[in-house]
Design an enzyme around this catalytic site. Sequence first.
Site, short mmCIF file in Angstrom:
data_model
loop_
_atom_site.label_atom_id
_atom_site.label_comp_id
_atom_site.label_asym_id
_atom_site.label_seq_id
_atom_site.Cartn_x
_atom_site.Cartn_y
_atom_site.Cartn_z
N CYS A 49 0.82 -1.22 0.00
CA CYS A 49 0.00 0.00 0.00
C CYS A 49 0.85 1.27 0.00
CB CYS A 49 -0.96 0.00 1.18
SG CYS A 49 -2.09 -1.39 1.09
N HIS B 152 -3.81 6.94 1.82
CA HIS B 152 -4.12 5.63 1.25
C HIS B 152 -5.53 5.24 1.69
CE1 HIS B 152 -4.20 1.50 0.26
NE2 HIS B 152 -4.06 1.08 1.50
N ASN C 248 -10.17 -0.82 -1.19
CA ASN C 248 -8.72 -0.65 -1.05
C ASN C 248 -8.04 -1.20 -2.30
OD1 ASN C 248 -6.00 -0.85 -0.42
ND2 ASN C 248 -6.32 -1.77 1.60
#
Length: 324
Positions: free
Chosen positions: A107, A251, A281
Site C-alpha cells: 500500500c 491511502h 482498497n
Amino acid sequence: MGLGHFVPSRVVTNAELATILTTSDEWIQQRTGIKERRWVDGDVGASELAEPAARQAIKNAGLEVSDIDLIVFATLSPDVFFPGSSCLLQDRLGLNGCAALDIRTQCTGFLYALSIADAHIRSGLAEHVLVVGAEVHSSGLDMSDRGRDVTVIFGDGAGAAVVGPSDGTSRILGHKLHADGKHAEILKIEAPASRRNPRITHEMISQGLHYPHMQGRAVFKLAVSLVPKVIIELLEEHDLKIDEVDLLVPHQANQRINEMVARRLEIDPERVYNNIERFGNTTAASIPIALHEAVLRQKVKPGGLVCLAALGAGMTWGATLIRW
Ligand code: COA
C-alpha cells in the site's frame, strides 16, 4: 506533470458480496466505509489495467509515450511471478528499451515509487519517469467465509503519474519512508513462496495460504499511530505545519482509519480526500486514483500544498509532500 487512472467497469456492491459470503452491506459500511468496488472480468493482469492509466498520464503531461525513459511499477499483484509488470507494461506501451522496475512495498508502493522517480530525476539518471500503481486483487481473494474480512475490502484499479524536472514552483518537496519487517506476519500472502519447497502444494491451497491473511486490528492500530506521526515528521523537516496542508490524500484502506488520522492531526476533514466508498482498497493504485480524482474535482490548485500518506504490508509506511 500529468496524472491518469483507470478502473474496470464491473461494479461489485456490498449486496452482491453478501450473496457469495456471510456478510452484509451494513457490516462492511460500518467497519470500512466501503459501498462498492471494481473487479475485473476474466483474465486481466495488473499491466493491462495500468496501460490506459499510463497513456492518460502521459497525455496529460503533454508528452509522447517515447519521452518516458524509466517506468517504476508498484504492485503486490504482478501479472506473473516474474518478469516484473513494469516490463510487461513497457511492451504494451511500445517503449521497448527504456529502464523498467517493479516495487514491492504494497500500500506504500506508490510513495516509494515516487521517491525513486524523484531521485532519478534529481540525479540526472532519468528525465521523464512513468510511476504506476496497479492491482488486480479480485483473482486472488478467498471467496469463502474464511477470507471475508479481507475479501470485502479489496478492489482492482490503476493509477499513474508522470514525473519530470520542475520548471517553476510546482515540485515534489520531499519524502519520508519507513519499514519495519517485524510486522511482516500481520498482513501477507504466504504462497507460492521461495522459502517453501515446493513453493505451493495442494495442502497449502486447501489451507488458503495463496490468499491474503490479515490481522485487521493490528494493522488498524499501527495505521492510526504511524500515519499521523510520519506526516508530522515530514512537515517538521520542511518547516511546515498541518494548517498549511491544502489537501491530504491518504491511502484508502479504511474510512475509519482516515477519519481517526484526520482527528489526530487536527486537520479539517474537508481537506482530506477519500473515495474508498466507491473503490475499496486498491493498494498501490489507491493514492494515484484518489489524487487524480481530487485534481479533476479541483480540490487542489496551483501553489497548493498536497500531502500523500500510506501504510501497508511489510509493514511499510511513509508520506510525500508536493507543492502543486
Ligand atoms: N462481514 C461480517 N462479519 C465479519 C466480516 C465480514 N466481511 N469480517 C469479519 N467479520 C466478523 C468476524 O468474524 C468477527 O466476528 P466474531 O466477533 O463473531 O468473532 C467480527 O466480525 C469482528 O471481527 P474483527 O476482525 O475483529 O473486526 P474489526 O472491527 O477489526 O474490522 C476490519 C475488520 C478488517 C474492517 C478492520 O480490522 C480493518 O479495517 N483493519 C485495517 C485493515 C487495513 O487497513 N488493511 C489494509 C492495510 S493496507
